[in-house]
Design a protein around this motif. Structure first.
Motif, mmCIF file in Angstrom:
data_model
loop_
_atom_site.group_PDB
_atom_site.id
_atom_site.type_symbol
_atom_site.label_atom_id
_atom_site.label_comp_id
_atom_site.label_asym_id
_atom_site.label_seq_id
_atom_site.Cartn_x
_atom_site.Cartn_y
_atom_site.Cartn_z
ATOM 1 N N LYS A 43 0.789 -1.087 0.018
ATOM 2 C CA LYS A 43 -0.028 -0.020 -0.075
ATOM 3 C C LYS A 43 0.893 1.265 0.090
ATOM 4 N N HIS A 44 1.956 1.267 0.819
ATOM 5 C CA HIS A 44 2.796 2.522 0.828
ATOM 6 C C HIS A 44 4.395 2.050 0.565
ATOM 7 N N PRO A 45 4.408 1.512 -0.452
ATOM 8 C CA PRO A 45 5.896 1.286 -1.057
ATOM 9 C C PRO A 45 6.993 2.347 -0.681
ATOM 10 N N SER A 46 6.609 3.461 -0.892
ATOM 11 C CA SER A 46 7.773 4.407 -0.778
ATOM 12 C C SER A 46 8.102 4.506 0.586
ATOM 13 N N LYS A 47 7.290 4.385 1.500
ATOM 14 C CA LYS A 47 7.521 4.542 2.859
ATOM 15 C C LYS A 47 8.747 3.757 3.428
ATOM 16 N N TYR A 48 8.918 2.443 2.724
ATOM 17 C CA TYR A 48 9.729 1.543 2.877
ATOM 18 C C TYR A 48 11.185 1.620 1.877
ATOM 19 N N ASN A 49 10.842 2.477 0.956
ATOM 20 C CA ASN A 49 11.699 2.732 -0.215
ATOM 21 C C ASN A 49 11.680 1.345 -1.130
ATOM 22 N N VAL A 50 10.695 0.803 -1.332
ATOM 23 C CA VAL A 50 10.570 -0.355 -2.110
ATOM 24 C C VAL A 50 9.859 0.073 -3.368
ATOM 25 N N THR A 51 10.500 -0.149 -4.539
ATOM 26 C CA THR A 51 10.194 0.249 -5.913
ATOM 27 C C THR A 51 10.014 -1.092 -6.729
ATOM 28 N N ALA A 52 10.176 -2.187 -6.424
ATOM 29 C CA ALA A 52 9.948 -3.271 -7.224
ATOM 30 C C ALA A 52 9.022 -4.373 -6.236
ATOM 31 N N PRO A 53 8.074 -4.124 -5.663
ATOM 32 C CA PRO A 53 7.441 -5.232 -4.554
ATOM 33 C C PRO A 53 7.183 -6.389 -5.221
ATOM 34 N N LEU A 54 6.697 -6.473 -6.353
ATOM 35 C CA LEU A 54 6.584 -7.902 -6.999
ATOM 36 C C LEU A 54 7.447 -8.413 -7.747
ATOM 37 N N LYS A 55 8.725 -7.881 -7.869
ATOM 38 C CA LYS A 55 9.650 -8.503 -8.541
ATOM 39 C C LYS A 55 10.913 -9.104 -7.702
ATOM 40 N N ALA A 56 11.326 -10.338 -8.281
ATOM 41 C CA ALA A 56 12.530 -10.909 -7.583
ATOM 42 C C ALA A 56 13.731 -10.086 -7.767
ATOM 43 N N CYS A 57 14.421 -10.165 -6.746
ATOM 44 C CA CYS A 57 15.876 -9.535 -6.825
ATOM 45 C C CYS A 57 16.899 -10.371 -7.522
ATOM 46 N N CYS A 58 16.903 -11.568 -7.091
ATOM 47 C CA CYS A 58 17.987 -12.651 -7.707
ATOM 48 C C CYS A 58 17.049 -13.281 -8.665
ATOM 49 N N GLY A 59 16.918 -13.317 -9.939
ATOM 50 C CA GLY A 59 16.129 -13.612 -10.697
ATOM 51 C C GLY A 59 16.344 -13.059 -12.347
ATOM 52 N N VAL A 60 15.736 -13.675 -13.048
ATOM 53 C CA VAL A 60 15.692 -13.267 -14.588
ATOM 54 C C VAL A 60 14.380 -13.539 -15.391
ATOM 55 N N GLY A 61 14.093 -12.658 -16.230
ATOM 56 C CA GLY A 61 12.849 -12.828 -17.138
ATOM 57 C C GLY A 61 11.695 -12.286 -16.728
ATOM 58 N N GLY A 62 10.717 -12.226 -17.711
ATOM 59 C CA GLY A 62 9.445 -11.801 -17.606
ATOM 60 C C GLY A 62 8.982 -10.610 -16.693
ATOM 61 N N SER A 63 7.893 -10.528 -16.506
ATOM 62 C CA SER A 63 7.123 -9.338 -15.639
ATOM 63 C C SER A 63 7.644 -9.259 -14.164
ATOM 64 N N TYR A 64 7.967 -10.417 -13.660
ATOM 65 C CA TYR A 64 8.384 -10.624 -12.084
ATOM 66 C C TYR A 64 9.813 -11.074 -11.738
ATOM 67 N N ASN A 65 10.579 -10.947 -13.104
ATOM 68 C CA ASN A 65 12.138 -11.328 -12.763
ATOM 69 C C ASN A 65 12.255 -12.907 -12.308
ATOM 70 N N PHE A 66 11.753 -13.676 -12.719
ATOM 71 C CA PHE A 66 11.620 -15.066 -12.198
ATOM 72 C C PHE A 66 11.287 -15.953 -13.277
ATOM 73 N N ASN A 67 12.491 -17.015 -13.420
ATOM 74 C CA ASN A 67 12.133 -17.963 -14.406
ATOM 75 C C ASN A 67 12.372 -19.368 -13.601
ATOM 76 N N PRO A 68 11.324 -20.401 -13.660
ATOM 77 C CA PRO A 68 11.580 -21.481 -12.824
ATOM 78 C C PRO A 68 12.720 -22.410 -13.558
ATOM 79 N N LYS A 69 13.335 -22.100 -14.691
ATOM 80 C CA LYS A 69 14.216 -22.994 -15.434
ATOM 81 C C LYS A 69 15.619 -22.664 -14.867
ATOM 82 N N VAL A 70 15.659 -21.373 -14.539
ATOM 83 C CA VAL A 70 17.105 -21.055 -13.811
ATOM 84 C C VAL A 70 16.646 -20.079 -12.756
ATOM 85 N N THR A 71 16.589 -20.758 -11.482
ATOM 86 C CA THR A 71 16.549 -19.739 -10.194
ATOM 87 C C THR A 71 17.965 -19.558 -9.609
ATOM 88 N N CYS A 72 17.538 -18.422 -8.515
ATOM 89 C CA CYS A 72 18.830 -17.848 -8.079
ATOM 90 C C CYS A 72 19.778 -19.106 -7.423
#
Length: 423
Positions: free
Chosen positions: A321-350
């Motif tokens: 609800k308040h991502p800026s309060k926590y300095n969160v800019t990518a709440p639905l994306k993985a950090c360690c990942g790759v591909g797609g809208s959510y930076n996640f690919n089950p074929k190659v994971t972190c």
């Protein structure tokens, strides 16, 4: 003259009231959050190395880069970029990181022990095959057996009969402090997430297992609160100490986890205002509601115990609800990942490398490189597990009386000294 007397008398009254307020504030100051030891039960959201100790090949990437890039700046058997929720909890109550019970070398158990295990469900594992994906046989009932056996071993180390002073030395908490220690139970995530991730259950089928998952957690808590008689060899029987202060944490919203969004999202999916999947969120909402109700019932049944209910779901939702309060800019994306809208690919994971559509992908970067530009901007570390950012926010709230019941929570003053430390 009468006016001056009145003013003087008023000043005296005001000073008296102010002094009373100061004295009241001093006498009601919260004590330090300090426990002799911290013990934990659960799955990969809390494990610091039990499953990799048992199955080093199956969970090898837990001790490989880029896990641990923020804490302790090298992979340390944690599936996150920095501290687990358990780590923040231990630091917050003036303890150090808690070692896993299966740790074979270099473990310091002075301040508690971790019984949580990667891939461990709340429900009893009845059938298990080695190397069967991200699963382990160490369900809550097994973890409870470990803790009971652990108490027996502590007793042996403390016994002057079986361990004369100076013969064997082990860094362990005192058995007498068991009922003064802090216990955390964060379980159930494995039961739902990997049933869906491995497509062993449909969404509707997963929703139906909620009562059984909550029942397993409830039964585990009751075991922790129930005295057990132990009969040592050639000595009188004794009643083993029980847990008294237990923090039970509920589950974050499944429909907001990058892996679930990747696997179950699409044009036909229904999303909420935060971009999360409604049908998957209904599972965790049902789980959390039922778990909260069972916690209320347990408080009535065990009035002498301090049973705390941490609302991780509420913290997660607040950040959405308040991502800026926590300095969160990518709440639905993985950090360690790759591909797609959510930076996640089950074929190659972190922590792995491989080919996807003929392209080589490497998610095993180490310092000074980072798996994403700003790890603190994410709620999910690898698309599956919570990030340092979320874990920190959750424990900060719990220890300061937010998103925790009963009202007031721990009722003590936490220590944030090591909140952002890397050692």
């Amino acid at each position: 003259m009468g006016l001056k007397r009145g003013l003087c008398w008023s000043s005296v009254v005001v000073l008296f009231v102010l002094q009373c307020v100061r004295l009241t504030a001093a006498t009601t100051a919260l004590p330090n959050c300090s426990y002799p030891a911290v013990f934990a039960f659960g799955d990969s959201l809390s494990d610091t190395g039990n499953s990799i100790a048992a199955f080093p090949e199956q969970f090898a990437n837990a001790e490989l880069d880029p896990n641990g890039v923020l804490f302790p700046t090298h992979a340390a058997d944690r599936y996150t970029d920095g501290k687990l929720l358990l780590d923040f909890l231990a630091f917050g109550v003036r303890r150090r990181p808690i070692y896993p019970v299966l740790r074979g070398t270099g473990g310091d158990f002075t301040f508690g022990t971790n019984f949580a295990a990667y891939g461990a469900p709340a429900r009893t594992v009845k059938v298990w095959r080695k190397d069967a994906g991200f699963n382990s046989p160490f369900s809550l009932d097994v973890q409870h057996q470990w803790s009971e056996r652990y108490k027996i071993r502590v007793w042996f180390y403390e016994s002057p009969i079986f361990n004369p002073p100076g013969r064997l030395v082990q860094s362990l908490p005192k058995l007498a402090t068991w009922n003064e220690s802090l216990f955390m139970v964060w379980s159930g995530y494995q039961d739902y997430f990997y049933s869906l991730y491995d497509k062993k259950l449909t969404v509707s089928q997963t929703r139906k297992i909620v009562p059984d998952v909550v029942k397993a957690i409830e039964e585990h808590i009751e075991k922790m609160l129930t005295p057990v008689v132990y009969i040592p060899p050639n000595t009188p029987s004794m009643i083993m100490p029980i847990a008294n202060t237990i923090l039970v944490v509920n589950l974050p919203p499944l429909g907001c986890i990058p892996a679930m969004l990747t696997l179950y999202g699409g044009p036909d999916a229904k999303y909420d205002i935060h971009g999360c999947l409604k049908n998957l969120n209904s599972i965790t909402k049902h789980h959390n509601k039922l778990l909260g109700e069972r916690m209320e019932a347990l408080r009535v049944k065990y009035p002498d115990a301090k049973l705390l209910y941490g609302d991780a779901h509420g913290v997660y939702t607040d950040i959405l609800k308040h991502p800026s309060k926590y300095n969160v800019t990518a709440p639905l994306k993985a950090c360690c990942g790759v591909g797609g809208s959510y930076n996640f690919n089950p074929k190659v994971t972190c922590g792995h490398a491989g080919l996807v559509d003929g392209k080589f992908l490497n998610l095993t970067t180490s310092l000074p490189a980072l798996p994403c530009a700003n790890p603190s901007a994410h709620l999910s570390w690898d698309g599956i597990h919570t990030s340092n950012t979320f874990n920190k926010a959750a424990v900060t709230d719990f220890l300061t009386g937010k998103h925790i019941t009963p009202a007031g929570g721990f009722g003590c003053s936490p220590d944030f000294t090591f909140w952002d430390s890397s050692t």
